[in-house]
Design a protein around this motif. Structure first.
Motif, mmCIF file in Angstrom:
data_model
loop_
_atom_site.group_PDB
_atom_site.id
_atom_site.type_symbol
_atom_site.label_atom_id
_atom_site.label_comp_id
_atom_site.label_asym_id
_atom_site.label_seq_id
_atom_site.Cartn_x
_atom_site.Cartn_y
_atom_site.Cartn_z
ATOM 1 N N SER A 185 0.435 -1.026 0.300
ATOM 2 C CA SER A 185 0.127 -0.508 0.043
ATOM 3 C C SER A 185 1.102 1.265 -0.312
ATOM 4 C CB SER A 185 -0.881 0.026 1.153
ATOM 5 O OG SER A 185 -1.491 -1.473 1.148
ATOM 6 N N MET A 186 1.925 1.733 0.876
ATOM 7 C CA MET A 186 2.429 2.570 0.690
ATOM 8 C C MET A 186 3.678 2.828 -0.936
ATOM 9 S SD MET A 186 4.594 1.754 4.639
ATOM 10 C CE MET A 186 4.698 0.386 4.260
ATOM 11 N N ASP A 187 3.772 2.086 -1.339
ATOM 12 C CA ASP A 187 4.421 1.686 -2.700
ATOM 13 C C ASP A 187 3.758 2.463 -3.366
ATOM 14 O OD1 ASP A 187 6.361 0.642 -1.462
ATOM 15 O OD2 ASP A 187 6.155 -1.546 -2.777
ATOM 16 N N GLU A 188 2.374 2.213 -3.476
ATOM 17 C CA GLU A 188 0.883 2.752 -3.547
ATOM 18 C C GLU A 188 0.442 4.404 -3.605
ATOM 19 O OE1 GLU A 188 -2.139 -1.184 -4.659
ATOM 20 O OE2 GLU A 188 -2.223 0.874 -5.097
ATOM 21 N N VAL A 189 0.941 4.455 -2.387
ATOM 22 C CA VAL A 189 0.704 5.603 -2.131
ATOM 23 C C VAL A 189 2.139 6.597 -2.091
ATOM 24 C CG1 VAL A 189 0.244 7.126 -0.069
ATOM 25 C CG2 VAL A 189 -0.979 5.010 -0.385
ATOM 26 N N PHE A 234 1.497 7.971 -6.411
ATOM 27 C CA PHE A 234 1.075 8.241 -6.240
ATOM 28 C C PHE A 234 1.408 10.354 -5.768
ATOM 29 C CE2 PHE A 234 -3.171 10.520 -6.021
ATOM 30 C CZ PHE A 234 -3.015 11.695 -5.196
ATOM 31 N N VAL A 235 1.628 10.005 -4.817
ATOM 32 C CA VAL A 235 2.337 11.374 -3.808
ATOM 33 C C VAL A 235 3.298 11.789 -5.371
ATOM 34 C CG1 VAL A 235 3.208 12.576 -2.344
ATOM 35 C CG2 VAL A 235 1.507 11.117 -2.478
ATOM 36 N N LEU A 271 1.039 18.602 -2.091
ATOM 37 C CA LEU A 271 -0.387 17.816 -1.870
ATOM 38 C C LEU A 271 -0.660 18.545 -0.966
ATOM 39 C CD1 LEU A 271 0.757 16.061 -4.105
ATOM 40 C CD2 LEU A 271 -0.660 14.336 -3.969
ATOM 41 N N PRO A 272 -2.041 18.470 -0.782
ATOM 42 C CA PRO A 272 -3.118 18.563 0.817
ATOM 43 C C PRO A 272 -2.746 17.629 1.486
ATOM 44 C CG PRO A 272 -4.335 19.381 -1.160
ATOM 45 C CD PRO A 272 -2.928 18.767 -1.661
ATOM 46 N N GLU A 273 -3.385 17.616 2.806
ATOM 47 C CA GLU A 273 -2.964 15.959 3.622
ATOM 48 C C GLU A 273 -4.635 14.965 3.163
ATOM 49 O OE1 GLU A 273 -3.275 15.081 8.055
ATOM 50 O OE2 GLU A 273 -1.380 15.890 7.671
ATOM 51 N N HIS A 274 -5.349 15.804 2.814
ATOM 52 C CA HIS A 274 -6.351 15.536 2.526
ATOM 53 C C HIS A 274 -6.497 14.316 1.265
ATOM 54 C CE1 HIS A 274 -8.142 17.888 -0.335
ATOM 55 N NE2 HIS A 274 -8.228 18.759 0.334
ATOM 56 N N ARG A 275 -5.758 14.646 0.513
ATOM 57 C CA ARG A 275 -6.129 14.265 -0.703
ATOM 58 C C ARG A 275 -5.326 12.846 -0.204
ATOM 59 N NH1 ARG A 275 -4.289 17.767 -6.007
ATOM 60 N NH2 ARG A 275 -4.491 15.516 -7.035
ATOM 61 N N ILE A 276 -4.168 12.164 0.195
ATOM 62 C CA ILE A 276 -3.277 11.746 1.073
ATOM 63 C C ILE A 276 -3.651 10.308 1.384
ATOM 64 C CG2 ILE A 276 -0.705 10.536 1.786
ATOM 65 C CD1 ILE A 276 -0.469 13.428 0.424
ATOM 66 N N ASN A 292 -0.659 20.997 6.618
ATOM 67 C CA ASN A 292 0.701 20.945 5.563
ATOM 68 C C ASN A 292 -0.111 20.428 4.828
ATOM 69 O OD1 ASN A 292 2.081 20.698 8.757
ATOM 70 N ND2 ASN A 292 1.643 18.516 9.089
ATOM 71 N N LEU A 293 1.968 20.982 4.154
ATOM 72 C CA LEU A 293 1.374 20.146 2.288
ATOM 73 C C LEU A 293 2.560 19.825 2.414
ATOM 74 C CD1 LEU A 293 0.148 23.991 1.064
ATOM 75 C CD2 LEU A 293 -0.721 21.816 1.486
ATOM 76 N N TRP A 294 2.082 18.437 1.695
ATOM 77 C CA TRP A 294 3.406 17.428 1.522
ATOM 78 C C TRP A 294 3.994 17.139 0.322
ATOM 79 C CZ3 TRP A 294 4.371 14.964 6.056
ATOM 80 C CH2 TRP A 294 3.615 14.593 6.758
ATOM 81 N N LYS A 295 4.992 16.324 0.228
ATOM 82 C CA LYS A 295 5.620 15.883 -1.090
ATOM 83 C C LYS A 295 6.608 14.916 -0.689
ATOM 84 C CE LYS A 295 10.292 18.437 -0.337
ATOM 85 N NZ LYS A 295 11.397 18.919 -1.311
ATOM 86 N N PRO A 296 6.706 13.985 -2.164
ATOM 87 C CA PRO A 296 7.470 12.781 -1.502
ATOM 88 C C PRO A 296 9.099 13.310 -1.472
ATOM 89 C CG PRO A 296 7.482 12.958 -3.855
ATOM 90 C CD PRO A 296 6.198 14.282 -3.546
ATOM 91 N N VAL A 297 9.522 12.584 -0.709
ATOM 92 C CA VAL A 297 10.746 12.591 -0.444
ATOM 93 C C VAL A 297 12.015 12.414 -1.740
ATOM 94 C CG1 VAL A 297 13.445 11.789 0.918
ATOM 95 C CG2 VAL A 297 10.576 12.210 1.477
ATOM 96 N N ALA A 298 12.732 13.150 -2.127
ATOM 97 C CA ALA A 298 13.884 12.726 -3.527
ATOM 98 C C ALA A 298 14.930 12.121 -3.240
ATOM 99 C CB ALA A 298 13.833 13.938 -4.239
ATOM 100 N N ARG A 299 14.772 11.092 -2.995
ATOM 101 C CA ARG A 299 16.164 10.116 -2.848
ATOM 102 C C ARG A 299 15.897 9.030 -3.328
ATOM 103 N NH1 ARG A 299 15.599 9.158 3.831
ATOM 104 N NH2 ARG A 299 17.590 7.540 3.094
ATOM 105 N N GLY A 300 14.902 8.779 -4.356
ATOM 106 C CA GLY A 300 15.254 7.648 -5.370
ATOM 107 C C GLY A 300 14.234 6.454 -4.336
#
Length: 370
Positions: free
Chosen positions: A293-297, A300-301, A312-317, A354-362
């Motif tokens: 599930s975390m892979d999918e999330v 998506f993010v 992304l706003p938290e509610h979308r995630i 909070n507005l969220w982004k993926p961690v850019a670390r491959g």
């Protein structure tokens, strides 16, 4: 309660037997209540016929045929009644259903309705005929096994619509040493209650307020109604489930064979609580665990962030996660992704959220790094 207790509805007698699946992840403790409570309590009542733990589909007819009960009532007409009643408790559903078996499921459908049960075996010219049958079933299983066992069309058939599925995705860690000891006094009290229930015989009546409450609930469509597509045919059996549970609530309170308004409300609370979590079974069938599930999330993010060029706003995630895991796991998955450095807060909106982004670390999936 076997066939000794019934209520009159739908133009015939309705008996309070149930088919129940305890559904949960492997190691989640679902077999514990069957092994440590249900079977020992049933076995403590001398007059009950309890199935063996290794019962299979092949032995179902033989065991039911041997489970003959005679209730003697000298002052009544007739002075005795006979029926066959079998209580089935399985630590694993796969014991009875190693694979999908439409014929066996049809047999259970007839047994749930307490109809005449007949079977003819050509090999030995044996014919089994049971005019008054009754079976109660409780079994433990996992969402993944249900997914393997039941083809899509089977969810529309009679057997599974008669099953109440009790689900929990929670894992409770118990101490390996020590822990709470069994309470022999509690077991004794519960056993004595069951022995008293086995002596009860007769038709269950309904107090006027309970009748009004049941009728109003049924006419209004039985709110709240489970809305998952695979539960469509289950919902057509909810009136019968609630009638049966109301009889059970009544007899667990008293032997007066009368359903009060409180009994009806107790039964309705049971049903609503179980049904609230029932759709989560189907989410658990396809998630493949929190890691998948975390892979999918994360995907998506990441894709959304790159496409829209903003966090992304938290509610979308949270909404995306809620469509893939059971309700009780949503915030745990979100928190795990934050703490494992898969997601981070980039900024805040005008209201400080909070507005969220993926961690850019491959990120390479499964909780690791590339």
């Amino acid at each position: 309660m076997e066939r000794r207790v019934w209520t009159y509805t739908f133009g015939s007698n309705l008996y309070p037997n149930l088919f129940i699946f305890l559904v949960g992840a492997p190691g989640g403790g679902k077999t514990f209540p069957i092994k440590e409570a249900v079977r020992p309590l049933w076995k403590s009542v001398p007059d009950l016929f309890v199935s063996p733990t290794s019962m299979t589909s092949a032995s179902l007819s033989d065991d039911l045929n041997l489970a003959k009960r005679r209730i003697v009532r000298p002052a009544a007409i007739p002075p005795y009644i006979e029926f066959n009643s079998l209580q089935i408790a399985l630590n694993e559903l796969s014991i009875m259903f190693p694979a999908y078996d439409g014929e066996l499921m049809n047999r259970f459908t007839d047994l749930y309705d307490c109809d005449v049960y007949e079977e003819t075996r050509r090999a030995k010219s044996i014919k089994i005929s049971i005019p008054n049958s009754q079976v109660s079933l409780i079994a433990a299983t996992t969402p993944s096994y249900l997914n393997e066992l039941m083809p899509p069309g089977a969810w529309d058939q009679g057997f599974i619509s008669r099953v109440i599925m009790v689900f929990s995705g929670e894992r409770i860690m118990k101490p390996l040493f020590g822990g709470r000891a069994k309470n022999p006094e509690l077991f004794k009290v519960l056993s004595e209650d069951l022995k008293a229930i086995v002596e009860v015989y007769g038709r269950v009546t309904w107090e006027p307020k309970a009748i009004i409450a049941m009728e109003n609930w049924a006419r209004s469509g039985g709110p709240p109604v489970p809305d998952h597509p695979r539960l469509q045919h289950y919902t057509s059996r909810r009136n019968a489930h609630l009638l049966k549970l109301s009889m059970i609530a009544s007899l667990s309170r008293s032997s007066d064979l009368s359903v009060s308004l409180d009994d009806f409300q107790t039964a309705l609370n049971w049903l609503i609580e179980v049904e609230f979590y029932m759709p989560d079974i189907f989410k658990s069938m396809i998630t493949g665990g929190d890691s998948a599930s975390m892979d999918e999330v994360y995907h998506f993010v990441h894709v959304t962030y790159m496409k829209e060029g903003k966090p992304l706003p938290e509610h979308r995630i949270v909404r995306f996660i809620s469509e893939r895991v059971p309700a009780h796991s949503v915030m745990r998955v979100f928190e795990t992704m934050y703490k494992s450095n898969m997601l981070e807060v980039q900024t805040h909106d005008s209201q400080g959220r909070n507005l969220w982004k993926p961690v850019a670390r491959g990120y390479s999936g499964r909780g690791g790094e590339s």
